[in-house]
Design a protein around this motif. Structure first.
Motif, PDB file in Angstrom:
ATOM      1  N   ALA A 121       0.837  -1.205   0.000  1.00 38.44           N
ATOM      2  CA  ALA A 121       0.000   0.000   0.000  1.00 38.44           C
ATOM      3  C   ALA A 121       0.871   1.255   0.000  1.00 38.44           C
ATOM      4  O   ALA A 121       0.593   2.224  -0.725  1.00 38.44           O
ATOM      5  N   ARG A 122       1.925   1.238   0.819  1.00 38.10           N
ATOM      6  CA  ARG A 122       2.831   2.395   0.864  1.00 38.10           C
ATOM      7  C   ARG A 122       3.495   2.606  -0.485  1.00 38.10           C
ATOM      8  O   ARG A 122       3.614   3.741  -0.965  1.00 38.10           O
ATOM      9  N   TRP A 123       3.950   1.525  -1.115  1.00 43.06           N
ATOM     10  CA  TRP A 123       4.633   1.616  -2.409  1.00 43.06           C
ATOM     11  C   TRP A 123       3.691   2.144  -3.487  1.00 43.06           C
ATOM     12  O   TRP A 123       4.061   3.006  -4.289  1.00 43.06           O
ATOM     13  N   ASN A 142      -5.934 -10.689  16.515  1.00 39.13           N
ATOM     14  CA  ASN A 142      -5.381  -9.350  16.335  1.00 39.13           C
ATOM     15  C   ASN A 142      -4.876  -9.064  14.925  1.00 39.13           C
ATOM     16  O   ASN A 142      -4.161  -8.076  14.709  1.00 39.13           O
ATOM     17  N   ALA A 143      -5.247  -9.901  13.955  1.00 37.56           N
ATOM     18  CA  ALA A 143      -4.831  -9.643  12.581  1.00 37.56           C
ATOM     19  C   ALA A 143      -5.451  -8.350  12.056  1.00 37.56           C
ATOM     20  O   ALA A 143      -4.799  -7.563  11.357  1.00 37.56           O
ATOM     21  N   VAL A 144      -6.731  -8.122  12.394  1.00 38.07           N
ATOM     22  CA  VAL A 144      -7.408  -6.893  11.965  1.00 38.07           C
ATOM     23  C   VAL A 144      -6.750  -5.677  12.597  1.00 38.07           C
ATOM     24  O   VAL A 144      -6.475  -4.669  11.918  1.00 38.07           O
ATOM     25  N   ASN A 145      -6.452  -5.759  13.884  1.00 34.60           N
ATOM     26  CA  ASN A 145      -5.804  -4.645  14.573  1.00 34.60           C
ATOM     27  C   ASN A 145      -4.416  -4.377  14.001  1.00 34.60           C
ATOM     28  O   ASN A 145      -4.002  -3.223  13.866  1.00 34.60           O
ATOM     29  N   GLN A 146      -3.685  -5.425  13.664  1.00 34.23           N
ATOM     30  CA  GLN A 146      -2.352  -5.259  13.083  1.00 34.23           C
ATOM     31  C   GLN A 146      -2.428  -4.506  11.760  1.00 34.23           C
ATOM     32  O   GLN A 146      -1.623  -3.601  11.497  1.00 34.23           O
ATOM     33  N   LEU A 147      -3.412  -4.863  10.920  1.00 35.66           N
ATOM     34  CA  LEU A 147      -3.550  -4.185   9.632  1.00 35.66           C
ATOM     35  C   LEU A 147      -3.935  -2.718   9.836  1.00 35.66           C
ATOM     36  O   LEU A 147      -3.466  -1.840   9.098  1.00 35.66           O
ATOM     37  N   GLN A 148      -4.761  -2.443  10.838  1.00 37.39           N
ATOM     38  CA  GLN A 148      -5.145  -1.067  11.116  1.00 37.39           C
ATOM     39  C   GLN A 148      -3.948  -0.232  11.576  1.00 37.39           C
ATOM     40  O   GLN A 148      -3.805   0.933  11.189  1.00 37.39           O
ATOM     41  N   VAL A 149      -3.094  -0.832  12.386  1.00 36.64           N
ATOM     42  CA  VAL A 149      -1.881  -0.135  12.838  1.00 36.64           C
ATOM     43  C   VAL A 149      -0.970   0.172  11.655  1.00 36.64           C
ATOM     44  O   VAL A 149      -0.431   1.276  11.515  1.00 36.64           O
ATOM     45  N   LEU A 150      -0.798  -0.822  10.767  1.00 33.23           N
ATOM     46  CA  LEU A 150       0.045  -0.625   9.588  1.00 33.23           C
ATOM     47  C   LEU A 150      -0.550   0.424   8.658  1.00 33.23           C
ATOM     48  O   LEU A 150       0.170   1.244   8.085  1.00 33.23           O
ATOM     49  N   GLY A 151      -1.886   0.389   8.510  1.00 34.03           N
ATOM     50  CA  GLY A 151      -2.540   1.375   7.660  1.00 34.03           C
ATOM     51  C   GLY A 151      -2.332   2.789   8.166  1.00 34.03           C
ATOM     52  O   GLY A 151      -2.106   3.720   7.382  1.00 34.03           O
ATOM     53  N   LYS A 152      -2.397   2.967   9.479  1.00 33.01           N
ATOM     54  CA  LYS A 152      -2.160   4.280  10.067  1.00 33.01           C
ATOM     55  C   LYS A 152      -0.720   4.719   9.863  1.00 33.01           C
ATOM     56  O   LYS A 152      -0.446   5.901   9.615  1.00 33.01           O
ATOM     57  N   ARG A 153       0.184   3.764   9.938  1.00 31.97           N
ATOM     58  CA  ARG A 153       1.607   4.098   9.787  1.00 31.97           C
ATOM     59  C   ARG A 153       1.918   4.586   8.373  1.00 31.97           C
ATOM     60  O   ARG A 153       2.742   5.490   8.181  1.00 31.97           O
ATOM     61  N   VAL A 154       1.282   3.982   7.371  1.00 34.35           N
ATOM     62  CA  VAL A 154       1.553   4.376   5.981  1.00 34.35           C
ATOM     63  C   VAL A 154       0.499   5.342   5.451  1.00 34.35           C
ATOM     64  O   VAL A 154       0.510   5.689   4.262  1.00 34.35           O
ATOM     65  N   VAL A 156      -2.851   4.991   4.999  1.00 26.47           N
ATOM     66  CA  VAL A 156      -3.762   4.374   4.032  1.00 26.47           C
ATOM     67  C   VAL A 156      -4.994   3.866   4.781  1.00 26.47           C
ATOM     68  O   VAL A 156      -4.870   3.249   5.845  1.00 26.47           O
ATOM     69  N   GLU A 157      -6.189   4.116   4.219  1.00 24.48           N
ATOM     70  CA  GLU A 157      -7.433   3.701   4.866  1.00 24.48           C
ATOM     71  C   GLU A 157      -7.535   2.177   4.931  1.00 24.48           C
ATOM     72  O   GLU A 157      -7.143   1.477   3.990  1.00 24.48           O
ATOM     73  N   VAL A 158      -8.065   1.654   6.033  1.00 20.07           N
ATOM     74  CA  VAL A 158      -8.283   0.215   6.211  1.00 20.07           C
ATOM     75  C   VAL A 158      -9.782  -0.036   6.334  1.00 20.07           C
ATOM     76  O   VAL A 158     -10.456   0.558   7.185  1.00 20.07           O
TER      77      VAL A 158
END
Length: 509
Positions: A121-123, A142-154, A156-158
């Motif tokens: 997503a970042r790329w 916590n897979a959903v929470n992990q993706l949300q954390v990554l989305g916030k970091r880059v 990008v909406e999750v």
């Protein structure tokens, strides 16, 4: 990852050097050793058989028998066959004619799919797209929470309407995400699916149902590059059960033998699209078979180094450095601090140096490099006043003591930095001369104490004090400011003198 294989191949090629003609016995022995090297690297047996057969056939042909240097021709054949095994040419993502483009990620649990989704997503965002991440892994805790954390970091909406942790229907989430993407004007949808510890019917059925619900433009199989022979069976299962259009290699920075990377393309018949080379979001790039083959054979990867420099140095910084070279202006400590900061953004210095040709023989020295050393150099420069950075000649004894106290280092550290910086200024001037810029090349001078001063076109190694400030003594030096345009000119027109680094290291000790 390919260090062991690279060392084995390098040893094999060393035995061939110096031979004016290769006999059938030489070819058989070389092919046998390469076969063993590939098997020890966990490359799948069908891939090894195909590789060795092609090598033998070409080695006995006219391209080797009539070559002026048969040993080099064998190396060329191995390089070309490696490129073929890895896919030949890099392939770009296939985008839908009518947005959104749907990319579905599939793979086993632990292969790095969720992290890969954030990196992709970042790329894509950096390429000018508006991606949407979709949390369809509702099984793993916590897979959903992990993706949300990554989305916030880059940034990008999750899309995550279901909490996960075993609750929710991933197929309906995937279907709803397409409508959400159309409403919010997202042109790319990245679907993160659930995995299992091993291949099972339930996982394959769920992945196939998600595929049918969203009709993806790309089904990307994410595989852990540290997996050995199991990679072959896993790749075949996903190819037959879900149908894949491309592969992403994760954890290429690991210390495993790397056979999966050389096997998966041949087994699946699908190209390797991307490679993940670290834990950071920026450790992700397009996979280039020719560049990877060059790395395996110790030939370096200058093109990737140039691309990383282009990403790390902004246009204003490049123009400033170019104008300094063209105008013959003095390279200052302020300039060096800006260049050092940009170089640090490119990642670990050892990884960057390993992309330079010929660095394979200095793996031990690269392993000892500590990036904190460069941070200390930056701290010393930041302890100086603007006037001192602009003119290092102002820094007398009392100023050096003040700078050392401010940076938390010794006066000796400050002295070493300033001494090496003098060499860096000279090298910048010599680089300008080597590229035909004003100032020209210095005339060759003769000195019984230091013969390297007589090298025409300047001393690329940076001089007897160790070259660039911040680089350990005896290491080959990078130009201060990896301007991509300058790198390309250097690659094509500036040939650094051959240096015996073992002698340099011994002298500096």
């Amino acid at each position: 990852m390919f260090d062991t294989l690279s060392d084995r191949l390098s040893g094999i090629f060393t035995k061939l050097r110096g031979k004016g003609r290769l006999t059938d016995a030489d070819i058989d022995a070389t092919a046998r050793e390469i076969r063993m090297a590939l098997l020890e690297a966990d490359v799948a047996l069908p891939v090894v058989k195909s590789f060795v057969a092609a090598l033998k056939e070409r080695a006995r042909g006219a391209e080797v028998s009539q070559a002026l240097n048969p040993a080099q021709q064998i190396i060329k054949i191995v390089h070309e066959e490696l490129i073929g095994i890895l896919g030949g040419e890099s392939r770009r993502l296939q985008f839908a004619k009518q947005p959104p483009t749907v990319i579905m990620l599939a793979g086993l649990q632990g292969s790095g799919k969720t992290t890969l989704a954030g990196k992709l997503a970042r790329w894509l965002k950096a390429q000018g797209h508006q991606p949407l991440l979709v949390a369809c892994d509702l099984q793993r805790p916590n897979a959903v929470n992990q993706l949300q954390v990554l989305g916030k970091r880059v940034d990008v909406e999750v899309f995550a309407p279901q909490p996960g942790n075993g609750v929710g229907d991933p197929v309906s989430v995937a279907r709803e995400s397409i409508e959400h993407a159309k409403r919010t004007m997202r042109d790319i949808v990245i679907v993160d699916t659930a995995g299992r510890l091993g291949i099972d019917t339930e996982m394959m059925a769920q992945a196939a149902a998600i595929r049918d619900a969203v009709n993806p433009d790309e089904v990307i199989f994410v595989i852990d590059a540290m997996v050995g022979q199991d990679a072959v069976a896993t790749a075949e299962a996903f190819r037959d059960g879900v149908g894949i259009s491309g592969v992403v290699l994760s954890k290429l920075d690991g210390d495993a033998r790397g056979g999966a990377a050389l096997s998966v393309r041949h087994v699946t018949g699908q190209p390797i699209l991307f490679a993940s080379t670290g834990e950071k979001m920026e450790d992700f790039d397009v996979f280039h078979p020719d560049r990877m083959a060059s790395r395996i054979l110790g030939m370096g990867d200058v093109l990737t180094l140039i691309e990383q420099a282009e990403a790390a140095f902004d246009d204003q910084q490049k123009e400033k450095m170019t104008s300094k070279l063209l105008g013959g202006e003095q390279f200052t400590l302020e300039d060096f601090l800006e260049q050092l900061t940009a170089i640090r953004r490119m990642g670990p210095i050892a990884n960057m140096l390993s992309m330079m040709p010929g660095m394979g023989q200095m793996k031990d020295q690269l392993a000892e490099l500590d990036d904190k050393h460069f941070d200390r150099v930056a701290a010393i420069i930041r302890s100086m006043t603007p006037a001192e950075r602009a003119n290092s000649k102002l820094i007398n004894g009392s100023r050096r003591l003040r700078i050392a106290n401010g940076a938390g280092v010794t006066v000796m550290d400050v002295n070493q930095l300033l001494n090496r910086f003098v060499d860096a200024q000279k090298m910048m001037k010599q680089m300008g001369g080597a590229m035909g810029l004003p100032g020209g090349r210095r005339k060759a001078t003769k000195s019984p104490k230091n013969k390297r001063k007589g090298t025409k076109g300047g001393n690329y190694s940076g001089g007897g004090r160790g070259g660039l400030p911040g680089m350990p003594a005896g290491m080959p030096q990078l130009p201060p400011g990896l301007d991509p345009a300058a790198l390309q000119q250097l690659e094509g027109g500036f040939k650094p003198p051959k240096l015996d680094f073992s002698k340099i290291m011994k002298r500096d000790k």
